[in-house]
Enzyme design. Structure first.
Site, PDB file in Angstrom:
ATOM      1  N   HIS A 147       0.553  -1.673  -0.164  1.00 22.60           N
ATOM      2  CA  HIS A 147       0.181   0.009   0.282  1.00 22.60           C
ATOM      3  C   HIS A 147       0.763   1.404  -0.112  1.00 22.60           C
ATOM      4  O   HIS A 147       0.224   2.408   0.033  1.00 22.60           O
ATOM      5  CB  HIS A 147      -0.701   0.112   0.868  1.00 22.60           C
ATOM      6  CG  HIS A 147      -2.234  -0.740   1.229  1.00 22.60           C
ATOM      7  ND1 HIS A 147      -2.784  -1.397   2.194  1.00 22.60           N
ATOM      8  CD2 HIS A 147      -2.606  -1.396   0.299  1.00 22.60           C
ATOM      9  CE1 HIS A 147      -3.431  -2.343   1.965  1.00 22.60           C
ATOM     10  NE2 HIS A 147      -3.272  -2.453   0.018  1.00 22.60           N
ATOM     11  N   CYS A 155       3.670  13.413  -7.170  1.00 24.89           N
ATOM     12  CA  CYS A 155       3.489  15.559  -7.661  1.00 24.89           C
ATOM     13  C   CYS A 155       2.004  14.242  -8.656  1.00 24.89           C
ATOM     14  O   CYS A 155       1.926  13.962  -9.260  1.00 24.89           O
ATOM     15  CB  CYS A 155       4.112  15.479  -8.682  1.00 24.89           C
ATOM     16  SG  CYS A 155       4.142  17.278  -9.325  1.00 24.89           S
TER      17      CYS A 155
END
Length: 298
Positions: A147, A155
């Protein structure tokens, strides 16, 4: 690739159910220790229960709230799109909380076992759903984070991924993120939230984690699949076995006839599929399970 892996795991589970309906799960530590002493490639799958014993609230369950919000509702791309300030406040709170948390006895037992087995020419891989890096802080080296982790940013404009341990991650988040339900949202302007430092970009940053509704990294899943196909012992530790595809990892190994041991405070939907189940706190049961066996020479 991800869908193929999930379908393959589901097929494994189906074969397990058909062939092994009479299998019994038990809690014989002596028998587990014998299996452990002979294993050469061990896979350990960990979930939120391991970090909970270090004081890190789980995303699901009774602890799964931040202010008046369910945390699993905050951990979505939709929530970040509509409320980026709120989501960053939440992750700022989690980042600061985890920095202060200490690895538990379970974290340390796994790391010590990995190093010990390495010297013996054996291997231990850690497959974790946790994003707090407490395993690495305890000393684990061979870690697959399915995860992602909250100390990386991505970004949303240029896609650049960076390690980021700043505290606070940006000036506008300093002192923010209180979980108190009476504290209002800070409503930080988007321009003052964490921004990309790549030349000419300045895009909004997000935590580089897998949110609910997002697809897991296919490269990580391929690496996980390889480990699960070759391990000869699997431990499933501190996970409720309800988050997919991680929930099928243990049953996939069991479908090959490989011993799987579950360590959890209570039974899960997968318990009956495993050879062993050890109830209780992981920090109490796991150190004994992974301690040096009398047959080990180093």
């Amino acid at each position: 690739m991800v869908n193929q892996l999930m379908l393959r795991a589901a097929a494994h589970c189906g074969r397990w159910t058909a062939v092994n309906q009479l299998a019994r799960t038990h809690s014989d530590m002596a028998e587990f220790r014998e299996v452990f002493s002979k294993a050469r490639q061990i896979a350990i799958i960990t979930g939120a229960g391991v970090s909970a014993e270090s004081g890190v609230p789980t995303i699901r369950g009774a602890e799964g709230h931040w202010r008046t919000w369910k945390t699993q509702d905050l951990a979505t791309p939709q929530s970040f799109c509509h409320h980026p300030s709120r989501v960053w406040e939440f992750y700022h709170y989690r980042r600061e909380l985890c920095v202060k948390a200490q690895p538990s006895a379970a974290h340390r037992a796994i790391a010590e076992c990995e190093e010990r087995l390495r010297r013996q020419g054996r291997s231990l891989v850690l497959i974790t759903q946790n994003i707090d890096q407490l395993h690495q802080r305890a000393g684990s080296k061979h870690v697959l984070e399915v995860h992602g982790n909250q100390y990386q940013t991505r970004c949303v404009s240029c896609g650049d991924v960076e390690v980021n341990h700043k505290s606070p991650i940006c000036p506008s988040l300093e002192g923010k993120g209180s979980p108190d339900p009476d504290v209002p949202d800070a409503l930080i302007p988007v321009k003052d939230l964490p921004r990309c430092e790549q030349k000419g970009c300045d895009g909004l940053l997000r935590p580089h984690v897998i949110w609910f509704g997002e697809t897991l990294d296919s490269h990580i899943l391929t690496a996980v699949e390889k480990e699960l196909e070759t391990c000869d012992l699997c431990l499933v530790v501190g996970t409720s076995s309800v988050v997919y595809p991680a929930a099928v990892f243990g049953p996939q190994v069991a479908s090959r006839g490989v011993p799987v041991a579950e360590f959890n405070t209570k039974r899960t939907p997968n318990t009956a599929r495993f050879r062993f189940h050890f109830p209780g706190r992981c920090s109490e049961t796991l150190p004994a399970a992974l301690a040096r066996h009398e047959s080990e020479l180093i």
